[in-house]
Scaffold this motif. Structure first.
Motif, mmCIF file in Angstrom:
data_model
loop_
_atom_site.group_PDB
_atom_site.id
_atom_site.type_symbol
_atom_site.label_atom_id
_atom_site.label_comp_id
_atom_site.label_asym_id
_atom_site.label_seq_id
_atom_site.Cartn_x
_atom_site.Cartn_y
_atom_site.Cartn_z
ATOM 1 N N VAL A 124 0.832 -1.205 0.000
ATOM 2 C CA VAL A 124 0.000 0.000 0.000
ATOM 3 C C VAL A 124 0.866 1.256 0.000
ATOM 4 O O VAL A 124 0.602 2.204 -0.741
ATOM 5 N N ILE A 125 1.907 1.282 0.807
ATOM 6 C CA ILE A 125 2.790 2.453 0.841
ATOM 7 C C ILE A 125 3.476 2.643 -0.512
ATOM 8 O O ILE A 125 3.573 3.765 -1.011
ATOM 9 N N ALA A 126 3.907 1.551 -1.131
ATOM 10 C CA ALA A 126 4.548 1.651 -2.445
ATOM 11 C C ALA A 126 3.576 2.174 -3.502
ATOM 12 O O ALA A 126 3.953 2.964 -4.363
ATOM 13 N N GLU A 127 2.311 1.751 -3.409
ATOM 14 C CA GLU A 127 1.303 2.157 -4.398
ATOM 15 C C GLU A 127 0.734 3.554 -4.153
ATOM 16 O O GLU A 127 0.500 4.307 -5.090
ATOM 17 N N ARG A 128 0.453 3.878 -2.885
ATOM 18 C CA ARG A 128 -0.304 5.095 -2.569
ATOM 19 C C ARG A 128 0.484 6.153 -1.829
ATOM 20 O O ARG A 128 0.061 7.303 -1.764
ATOM 21 N N GLY A 129 1.589 5.754 -1.214
ATOM 22 C CA GLY A 129 2.341 6.685 -0.381
ATOM 23 C C GLY A 129 1.651 6.879 0.964
ATOM 24 O O GLY A 129 0.523 6.443 1.181
ATOM 25 N N ILE A 130 2.327 7.530 1.855
ATOM 26 C CA ILE A 130 1.837 7.732 3.219
ATOM 27 C C ILE A 130 0.618 8.649 3.267
ATOM 28 O O ILE A 130 -0.233 8.537 4.147
ATOM 29 N N ASP A 131 0.511 9.554 2.302
ATOM 30 C CA ASP A 131 -0.631 10.466 2.248
ATOM 31 C C ASP A 131 -1.796 9.897 1.442
ATOM 32 O O ASP A 131 -2.864 10.507 1.387
ATOM 33 N N GLY A 132 -1.595 8.749 0.827
ATOM 34 C CA GLY A 132 -2.639 8.140 0.009
ATOM 35 C C GLY A 132 -3.817 7.682 0.846
ATOM 36 O O GLY A 132 -3.755 7.600 2.079
ATOM 37 N N PRO A 133 -4.924 7.360 0.173
ATOM 38 C CA PRO A 133 -6.137 6.979 0.881
ATOM 39 C C PRO A 133 -6.151 5.522 1.328
ATOM 40 O O PRO A 133 -5.566 4.655 0.681
ATOM 41 N N ALA A 134 -6.836 5.278 2.417
ATOM 42 C CA ALA A 134 -7.160 3.916 2.825
ATOM 43 C C ALA A 134 -8.239 3.402 1.872
ATOM 44 O O ALA A 134 -8.711 4.137 0.999
#
Length: 185
Positions: A124-134
């Motif tokens: 998830v971090i690789a795909e969305r980053g830390i600011d990305g949505p759950a």
């Protein structure tokens, strides 16, 4: 007078995600240490007026790993054994059965949940980053970020490690703040 060794400060090159994951891992390690090495009677012991047991607590945290990180963060299924439980009919299922399960089974379930979470969080971090949505939205329409989810998971472990402190001390007198650095899950 002895000179104390100064605490090392976090590296300025460490990413926020790495820092959050390091804190989560420290909390997981401390929780594992507080609940490790007990037999069935140790995992079934209660204290004070609470019905909480270490076995139930371990199984509950395994469920939280699945629900919070696999389902709500990554958008995956709960997986076994959770997807076959009717929580409407038995809302405290993990607490009740965790107190009855063998130590090997309850520890294995939690370790498998942690391993799965590590893998999914990394993806998830690789795909969305830390600011990305759950992968879910609260009833108020707000979608938490990956950061929010990791902070909530850290808080979950911190709270339940406090419960484990009390229960473990009642079982065998084991006390302490943090797991030894060489302690592994």
């Amino acid at each position: 007078m002895s000179e104390s060794t100064p605490q090392s400060s976090p590296s300025t090159t460490t990413s926020e995600a790495d820092s959050l994951l390091a804190v989560l891992e420290r909390n997981r390690r401390t929780f594992a240490w507080k609940t490790s090495g007990l037999d069935e009677s140790g995992l079934r012991a209660t204290t004070a007026a609470s019905s909480m047991t270490l076995g139930g607590l371990i199984k509950h945290v395994a469920l939280v790993e699945a629900d919070w990180l696999a389902v709500k963060l990554a958008g995956r299924e709960h997986g076994a054994p959770w997807d076959s439980v009717d929580f409407d009919a038995d809302p405290d299922w993990e607490w009740r059965t965790g107190a009855l399960d063998s130590p090997d089974d309850v520890y294995a379930l939690w370790r498998a949940a942690v391993d799965r979470s590590r893998e999914l969080v990394s993806e998830v971090i690789a795909e969305r980053g830390i600011d990305g949505p759950a992968s879910f939205t609260w009833p108020n329409g707000r979608t938490p970020s990956v950061r929010d989810m990791l902070l909530d998971m850290i808080e979950e472990y911190a709270r339940h490690t406090g419960h484990a402190d009390i229960l473990r001390e009642a079982v065998d007198g084991c006390v302490g703040e943090n797991a030894p650095k060489d302690f592994t899950l």
